[in-house]
Design a protein around this motif. Structure first.
Motif, short mmCIF file in Angstrom:
data_model
loop_
_atom_site.label_atom_id
_atom_site.label_comp_id
_atom_site.label_asym_id
_atom_site.label_seq_id
_atom_site.Cartn_x
_atom_site.Cartn_y
_atom_site.Cartn_z
N ALA A 66 0.77 -1.25 0.05
CA ALA A 66 -0.23 0.00 0.07
C ALA A 66 0.92 1.27 0.04
O ALA A 66 0.82 2.16 -0.67
N TYR A 67 1.83 1.12 0.74
CA TYR A 67 2.80 2.54 0.88
C TYR A 67 3.70 2.45 -0.41
O TYR A 67 3.84 3.75 -0.90
N MET A 68 4.20 1.50 -0.91
CA MET A 68 4.87 1.53 -2.20
C MET A 68 3.71 2.37 -3.30
O MET A 68 4.22 2.90 -4.18
N ALA A 69 2.71 1.65 -3.40
CA ALA A 69 1.81 2.01 -4.31
C ALA A 69 1.46 3.53 -4.26
O ALA A 69 1.21 4.54 -5.29
N LEU A 70 1.35 4.07 -3.08
CA LEU A 70 1.07 5.27 -2.74
C LEU A 70 2.12 6.12 -3.27
O LEU A 70 1.95 7.22 -3.73
N GLY A 71 3.11 5.82 -2.89
CA GLY A 71 4.42 6.46 -3.26
C GLY A 71 4.60 6.69 -4.68
O GLY A 71 4.95 7.59 -5.29
N GLY A 72 4.38 5.62 -5.56
CA GLY A 72 4.39 5.67 -6.99
C GLY A 72 3.53 6.61 -7.56
O GLY A 72 3.85 7.31 -8.49
N PHE A 73 2.29 6.68 -7.05
CA PHE A 73 1.36 7.44 -7.45
C PHE A 73 1.49 8.78 -7.34
O PHE A 73 1.22 9.61 -8.24
N VAL A 74 2.02 9.11 -5.81
CA VAL A 74 2.10 10.44 -5.76
C VAL A 74 3.27 10.95 -6.80
O VAL A 74 3.17 12.16 -7.09
N GLY A 75 4.39 10.23 -7.21
CA GLY A 75 5.53 10.53 -7.79
C GLY A 75 4.87 10.79 -9.17
O GLY A 75 5.38 12.11 -10.00
N LEU A 76 4.09 9.75 -9.57
CA LEU A 76 3.48 10.13 -11.14
C LEU A 76 2.95 11.29 -11.38
O LEU A 76 2.84 12.06 -12.16
N MET A 77 1.96 11.62 -10.22
CA MET A 77 1.15 12.90 -10.37
C MET A 77 1.90 14.20 -10.11
O MET A 77 1.79 15.17 -10.81
N ALA A 78 2.81 14.12 -9.41
CA ALA A 78 3.89 15.09 -9.47
C ALA A 78 4.66 15.50 -10.65
O ALA A 78 4.92 16.80 -10.84
N TYR B 57 6.33 8.29 10.44
CA TYR B 57 6.17 6.83 10.59
C TYR B 57 7.24 6.46 9.41
O TYR B 57 7.01 6.58 8.20
N LEU B 58 8.32 5.73 10.10
CA LEU B 58 9.34 5.52 9.24
C LEU B 58 9.21 4.54 8.08
O LEU B 58 9.67 4.66 6.79
N PRO B 59 8.52 3.49 8.52
CA PRO B 59 8.23 2.27 7.25
C PRO B 59 7.43 3.03 6.02
O PRO B 59 7.82 2.70 4.88
N ALA B 60 6.45 3.92 6.34
CA ALA B 60 5.82 4.43 5.35
C ALA B 60 6.62 5.45 4.41
O ALA B 60 6.77 5.54 3.24
N LEU B 61 7.58 6.28 5.35
CA LEU B 61 8.44 7.00 4.45
C LEU B 61 9.61 6.32 3.71
O LEU B 61 9.77 6.86 2.58
N LEU B 62 10.04 5.44 4.21
CA LEU B 62 11.08 4.63 3.48
C LEU B 62 10.59 3.70 2.31
O LEU B 62 11.22 3.63 1.39
N LEU B 63 9.43 3.51 2.35
CA LEU B 63 8.53 2.85 1.30
C LEU B 63 8.01 3.71 0.13
O LEU B 63 8.08 3.54 -1.08
N MET B 64 7.50 4.80 0.58
CA MET B 64 7.04 5.80 -0.36
C MET B 64 8.02 6.60 -1.04
O MET B 64 7.93 6.65 -2.47
N ALA B 65 9.17 7.10 -0.56
CA ALA B 65 10.11 8.06 -0.91
C ALA B 65 10.84 7.43 -2.40
O ALA B 65 10.88 8.09 -3.45
N PRO B 66 11.38 6.40 -2.33
CA PRO B 66 11.97 5.73 -3.40
C PRO B 66 11.13 5.45 -4.69
O PRO B 66 11.46 5.83 -5.87
N LEU B 67 9.74 5.10 -4.36
CA LEU B 67 9.11 4.87 -5.51
C LEU B 67 8.57 6.27 -6.12
O LEU B 67 8.36 6.11 -7.26
N SER B 68 8.41 7.23 -5.41
CA SER B 68 7.98 8.61 -5.84
C SER B 68 9.16 9.28 -6.75
O SER B 68 8.94 10.12 -7.66
N ILE B 69 10.30 8.85 -6.16
CA ILE B 69 11.44 9.42 -6.96
C ILE B 69 11.61 8.62 -8.24
O ILE B 69 11.76 9.15 -9.40
N LEU B 70 11.18 7.46 -8.31
CA LEU B 70 11.32 6.47 -9.41
C LEU B 70 10.22 7.04 -10.61
O LEU B 70 10.39 7.07 -11.72
N THR B 71 9.06 7.23 -10.10
CA THR B 71 7.76 7.48 -11.15
C THR B 71 7.92 9.00 -11.36
O THR B 71 7.10 9.17 -12.33
N ALA B 72 8.50 10.03 -10.78
CA ALA B 72 8.10 11.41 -11.03
C ALA B 72 8.69 11.55 -12.36
O ALA B 72 7.98 12.28 -13.24
N PRO B 73 9.94 11.00 -12.94
CA PRO B 73 10.40 11.49 -14.45
C PRO B 73 9.41 10.66 -15.34
O PRO B 73 9.13 11.30 -16.51
#
Length: 268
Positions: free
Chosen positions: A8-20, A216-232
């Motif tokens: 769930a956290y990985m999917a959220l990070g990926g979606f946030v990066g894509l929208m950004a 909340y560290l687990p959410a942070l560590l799972l969301m951040a890399p995916l958002s960086i990956l999907t933003a481009p």
């Protein structure tokens, strides 16, 4: 933590990066209400829901802000003199506002967040843009504006672009430079906000064991890399998709998510 939460956290990070990347919009409007719902399902006490969601979102914005800053700097779009003047106010306003947020009950924070998101959605739907009418104020004026931008950003967990870009364009700064400078300003906002929420939540009883203050560290560590990956990826799609239409769809999504957050904290 179960695998389902990781996903769930990985999917959220990926979606946030894509929208950004696609719309040039920070992820707080998505992260905060979704994290609030996830924290409810994980059994986080009601009084900590909004604070933990805000703090975690601010921390998650740090790496994406750094990436965005570097990109705009390479294109020569950052007005560093403006960044120098506005940063003291940004740091003070953002950091101090986290102490105010710590005193506001979860429901009050949720309502403030929802109202701000409704304003953002309305601006996107009608595509309101301030007309350039004046030059930049002096260093003190710019810093004071930064304090206000930082304070609001800390209360709704955004990187400040929704406020910084209109302010700079109103002051006759070219829109490309306003966006680039806003990206640079987003980093001190995110750093000061994350640090403030970490300090204010330090030692608070009832937080998850993996939380560092209100982060909340687990959410942070799972969301951040995916958002960086999907933003481009989102940035590339922006040249192929009808962004104006997507912004209207995103505005409606913001309204729904904001309403969902108020409902969640009211019934949790």
């Amino acid at each position: 933590m179960d695998l389902v939460w990781w996903l769930a956290y990985m999917a959220l990070g990926g979606f946030v990066g894509l929208m950004a990347g696609l719309l040039g919009i920070g992820g707080g409007g998505i992260m905060v209400p979704v994290l609030t719902s996830l924290f409810v399902l994980q059994g986080v006490p009601h009084e900590h829901l909004a604070h933990l969601a805000l703090g975690t979102s601010m921390a998650a914005i740090v790496p994406s802000s750094l990436s965005s800053l570097r990109s705009h700097h390479r294109h020569g779009a950052v007005r560093w003199q403006v960044v120098r003047y506005i940063t003291p106010g940004i740091l003070a306003g953002t950091f101090l506002a986290t102490f105010v947020a710590a005193l506001i009950p979860t429901r009050g924070l949720a309502i403030f967040f929802a109202c701000f998101m409704l304003l953002m959605a309305a601006q996107m739907l009608v595509n309101l843009k301030p007309k350039p009418t004046r030059g930049l104020p002096g260093p003190l004026g710019v810093s004071a504006a930064g304090a206000g931008i930082g304070a609001i950003s800390a209360l709704v967990a955004i990187g400040g672009g929704a406020l910084t870009v209109p302010f700079l364009t109103w002051c006759n700064i070219k829109v490309q430079h306003a966006i680039g400078t806003s990206a640079a300003v987003g980093l001190p906002i995110a750093l000061a906000g994350a640090m403030g929420y970490l300090i204010n939540g330090w030692g608070v009883a009832g937080l998850p064991s993996a939380a560092l203050g209100y982060v909340y560290l687990p959410a942070l560590l799972l969301m951040a890399p995916l958002s960086i990956l999907t933003a481009p990826m989102g940035a590339r799609l922006a040249h192929r998709l009808p962004v104006a239409t997507l912004k209207r769809v995103f505005a409606v999504m913001l309204v729904i998510l904001a309403a969902q957050m108020v409902y969640t904290v009211s019934t949790a």
